[in-house]
Design an enzyme around this catalytic site. Structure first.
Site, PDB file in Angstrom:
ATOM      1  N   CYS C 177      21.753  26.259  58.031  1.00 34.93           N
ATOM      2  CA  CYS C 177      22.175  28.283  57.086  1.00 34.93           C
ATOM      3  C   CYS C 177      20.769  28.278  58.046  1.00 34.93           C
ATOM      4  O   CYS C 177      21.311  29.290  57.359  1.00 34.93           O
ATOM      5  CB  CYS C 177      21.743  27.071  55.483  1.00 34.93           C
ATOM      6  SG  CYS C 177      23.217  26.179  55.379  1.00 34.93           S
ATOM      7  N   HIS C 181      19.209  32.412  57.654  1.00 35.85           N
ATOM      8  CA  HIS C 181      19.488  32.835  56.285  1.00 35.85           C
ATOM      9  C   HIS C 181      17.521  32.060  55.577  1.00 35.85           C
ATOM     10  O   HIS C 181      17.521  31.830  54.112  1.00 35.85           O
ATOM     11  CB  HIS C 181      20.377  32.191  55.040  1.00 35.85           C
ATOM     12  CG  HIS C 181      21.064  33.195  55.419  1.00 35.85           C
ATOM     13  ND1 HIS C 181      21.091  34.507  55.172  1.00 35.85           N
ATOM     14  CD2 HIS C 181      22.586  33.078  55.830  1.00 35.85           C
ATOM     15  CE1 HIS C 181      22.439  34.769  55.296  1.00 35.85           C
ATOM     16  NE2 HIS C 181      23.327  34.024  56.166  1.00 35.85           N
ATOM     17  N   ARG C 225      32.921  31.616  50.269  1.00 37.15           N
ATOM     18  CA  ARG C 225      31.824  32.121  51.508  1.00 37.15           C
ATOM     19  C   ARG C 225      31.159  30.957  51.875  1.00 37.15           C
ATOM     20  O   ARG C 225      31.114  30.973  53.087  1.00 37.15           O
ATOM     21  CB  ARG C 225      30.582  32.882  49.993  1.00 37.15           C
ATOM     22  CG  ARG C 225      29.481  33.519  50.964  1.00 37.15           C
ATOM     23  CD  ARG C 225      29.012  34.120  51.641  1.00 37.15           C
ATOM     24  NE  ARG C 225      29.640  33.588  53.195  1.00 37.15           N
ATOM     25  CZ  ARG C 225      29.969  34.281  54.011  1.00 37.15           C
ATOM     26  NH1 ARG C 225      29.698  35.582  54.334  1.00 37.15           N
ATOM     27  NH2 ARG C 225      30.315  33.843  55.434  1.00 37.15           N
ATOM     28  N   CYS C 229      30.432  30.247  56.432  1.00 37.70           N
ATOM     29  CA  CYS C 229      29.395  30.433  56.646  1.00 37.70           C
ATOM     30  C   CYS C 229      29.394  29.527  57.896  1.00 37.70           C
ATOM     31  O   CYS C 229      29.161  29.817  58.975  1.00 37.70           O
ATOM     32  CB  CYS C 229      27.963  30.239  55.776  1.00 37.70           C
ATOM     33  SG  CYS C 229      27.584  31.835  54.905  1.00 37.70           S
TER      34      CYS C 229
END
Lengths: 103, 159, 268, 206
Positions: C177, C181, C225, C229
């Site tokens: 992730c 991010h 969501r 991802c």
């Protein structure tokens, strides 16, 4: 039968602004489903807004209007507390009417 | 305010059921003179070129006018929803049409304004690619035209 | 000499500033676009449908969800989402909204879990109840400050595990992730990427999900969501309402603490 | 340096430090790995075993992308040795095909089908041509890359290697190992080398 709309109407300096959010797929007729078959066109074609029995807006949509159509328009001659009604009809013969009080 | 909205929602859901019959009536043309009478402009909505669309809408020699204001985003993050606002200071606007020059069918929406309704409309249209959005306005029998480019970009990871 | 350094510095700053400005133009236009579409959010329709589903008797047990305890007592919906995920003594585990709704729908209404989790995400022809319920419950926390607790040892543990899920690199692309991010002021294509290791970014991103996605014309839950991802991360699919996604949600939600919840949002 | 700056830097450090400190804790590490292995399942071409880390992924995860020098040197050497060079000794393909690849973000997700052509995902992270305004910034701008680097055989070989396996030069880089992991074929990588280096390419022409 179509789902309810969200209608907000407010008056300022004698002009009533109406915001309408409709629930509709607005299927273009150009999209293919997972099996590669064309999904038939299914769209809102006609619209009408009324205030005290008088038509304040008429409209027609084609397939290029976005899904869950949104519309804002303004008219004169209404007062706070009056009602505005909005009706649409689609190409399958379905129709929906809702109304809102002007705030 | 929130309270009131919730009440409206409940009401909308409740009255929804009652409209089933109205829906049926509408389908056979009994809903009211307006909807039943105003024929959907099939030729205009099926037009594949600008000339065809203009002809089908009965538009003759549209002029450019600074009095027509077309508001669109310069860049649209997604072609599925492109906000379009047409406003005009001209008096007595009769019609506004919104077109997208590179869509398979150019005409997106067409509005008729009775007396007392302002020459203003906001809606949202789909665009397949970067293209010109065109607003056609009829005021006091004359036609006006204004257009602006909207860049439709690729968004997200695209996977 | 001093003046020379000053002048050089001014040039460096000016050119850097110019580059930043040029780059921001696209992002500014995107911001304008978002402002233009923010006026009306079709997620309201999902909230309406969710409220109706919450209050209507359903499932084999013909029960509504009005006795469902989302953490603030049976039937309390207002502000519940702003405190999720949290530890629930009855199930003895940390649950996020989706997993708690599953507990209520299976327990109170008697619906089989697999009937909910086999196809939990909406399509044009399939509008799962659980997604509308997510929209309704989340919407009832609008304006409430995020206050997710890590006081219970299980909550603390979920946060720690979630953080590790966030930084876990794997798959054919080697992504975690954090690859997208974990740094500030980056974007994919034209979309700004929130940096979840910075509070301000984490808050801004978290409080606007779940959301209506205009590119898909559908309301999307937070579980969706995360799943999407992981899909783009080229991972296998996480199990719906599993510990991996609950813990990851815990990590992200705690990072957003203090911000006013502002969803359901409206996204590209 | 004024007090405001000192406070700002202190605050920035305070945000970074706890995340790093927690990393050293082994118990949640093991538990997290077990949960990940249990909770992800097959979907289409994305099989559950994708969560099993190779040594590089495991080390980068464990050390927060900042592995010990010794490990880094060893892994980078190992990755370099695994690069499969084109048998024909040619590196330059068709830049137009490369541009199409660069635009596509497809490939290897659970919604892609086996055998579907993968994209290069390049614009997701890099600026490449002046014409495409929707580019990401996770990687550096590659606009006019060939104009500044030239188009010698040596540069071509260098670019081929960077696309084939970015981790050979930088163990915990963000960029995927497109050749090493079988994401792109040899021919596709050559097309991307051409996109970057061919003087006629969009990257260098405008």
């Amino acid at each position: 039968m179509g789902g309810p709309m969200k209608i907000r109407a407010s008056i300022m300096d004698g002009v009533t602004e109406v915001k309408v959010l409709m629930q509709h797929e607005m299927e273009t007729g150009l999209r293919k489903d997972s099996e590669g078959k064309l999904v038939p066109m299914w769209i809102i074609t006609e619209l009408k807004a009324q205030h005290k029995g008088k038509t304040v807006l008429e409209g027609q949509f084609g397939p290029a209007v976005s899904k869950n159509p949104y519309l804002v328009f303004r008219f004169k001659g209404a007062a706070k507390g009056d009602k505005v009604s909005f009706t649409w009809a689609d190409n399958r013969g379905d129709t929906r009417s809702d109304e809102a009080e002007i705030s | 305010m929130k309270q009131e909205m919730n009440l409206n929602r409940r009401k909308a859901l409740k009255t929804g059921g009652g409209l089933g019959l109205l829906g049926l009536l509408g389908a056979v043309g009994l809903l009211g003179p307006g909807l039943a009478r105003a024929e959907w402009k099939k030729d205009a909505f099926e037009a594949k070129t600008l000339d065809e669309a203009l002809a089908a809408l009965g538009v003759i020699a549209p002029e450019n006018s600074a009095a027509i204001h077309l508001s669109v985003p310069e860049i649209a993050e997604n072609g599925a929803v492109v906000p379009v606002t047409v406003a005009s200071s001209l008096s007595r606007i009769e019609q506004i049409s919104i077109l997208v020059d590179k869509n398979p069918n150019l005409l997106a929406a067409h509005f008729v304004f009775p007396e007392g309704t302002q020459g203003f409309v906001t809606t949202r249209v789909k665009m397949g690619q970067t293209a010109m959005v065109i607003a056609l306005v009829k005021a006091e029998g004359k036609f006006y035209r204004v257009s602006k480019e909207v860049k439709v970009t690729a968004g997200g990871c695209g996977g | 000499m001093k003046n020379l350094i000053k002048a050089a510095l001014a040039i460096v700053l000016a050119s850097g500033g110019y580059a930043a400005l040029a780059e921001d133009k696209g992002s500014d236009e995107i911001a304008k676009y978002r402002e233009m579409i923010s006026d009306a959010n079709p997620a309201e329709f999902d909230e309406m449908r969710g409220e109706e589903l919450w209050k209507t008797a359903g499932g084999p047990k013909h029960a509504s969800l009005e006795k469902c305890d989302l953490g603030k007592g049976p039937g309390v919906v207002k502000g519940a989402y702003a405190e999720l995920p949290r530890y629930f003594p009855d199930t003895k585990r940390v649950q996020d909204l989706e997993s708690r709704l599953l507990t209520c729908m299976t327990g109170l209404q008697g619906i089989a879990e697999k009937d909910i989790t086999t196809k939990p995400f909406g399509t044009v022809d399939h509008k799962p109840a659980i997604e509308a319920l997510v929209a309704y419950v989340a919407g009832q926390s609008k304006g409430v400050s995020m206050a997710v607790s890590v006081k219970h040892p299980k909550e603390k543990e979920a946060y720690e595990i979630g953080k590790r899920v966030f930084f876990y690199r794997a798959g054919p692309y080697d992504f975690s992730c954090a690859t997208c991010h974990g740094q500030s002021n980056l974007r994919i294509r034209m979309q700004d990427l929130p940096n979840f290791t910075v509070k301000k970014d984490a808050q801004q991103a978290y409080v606007t999900w779940p959301a209506y996605r205009v590119s898909q014309g559908l309301f999307r839950s937070f579980q969706w969501r995360l799943n999407d991802c992981f899909r783009q991360q080229r991972f296998p699919e996480p199990q719906y309402a599993s510990e991996a996604t609950i813990d990851l949600t815990m990590f992200l939600a705690v990072s957003a603490n203090g911000a006013k919840y502002d969803g359901p949002g409206l996204k590209r | 340096m004024n007090a405001k700056w000192i406070i700002a830097i202190a605050m920035a450090l305070a945000q970074v430090v706890p995340a790093q400190a927690a990393k050293a804790d082994a118990a949640p590490d093991a538990k997290a790995a077990a949960i990940i292995k249990r909770d992800f399942h097959d979907n289409g071409i994305a099989k559950a075993d994708r969560v099993n880390q190779d040594e590089l992924q495991a080390l980068c995860t464990r050390f927060g992308d900042n592995p010990p020098r010794k490990d880094q040197e060893r892994i980078e050497k190992q990755q370099t040795q695994a690069i499969k060079w084109p048998a024909d000794g040619k590196y330059l393909g068709d830049w137009k095909a490369g541009e199409q690849l660069a635009q596509s973000g497809a490939g290897m997700t659970w919604s892609d089908k086996a055998g579907d052509p993968a994209g290069g995902n390049c614009y997701n992270c890099h600026q490449l041509s002046a014409k495409e305004i929707a580019y990401g910034t996770i990687g550096p701008s590659l606009l006019h890359f060939g104009n500044t680097r030239g188009n010698t055989a040596e540069v071509q070989r260098y670019v081929y290697a960077r696309i084939y396996n970015a981790k050979a030069a930088n163990m915990c880089a963000n960029m995927p190992r497109f050749g090493h992991m079988g994401i792109l074929t040899e021919a596709q990588i050559k097309d991307l080398v051409a996109l970057l280096l061919d003087p006629e390419s969009l990257v260098n022409k405008e």
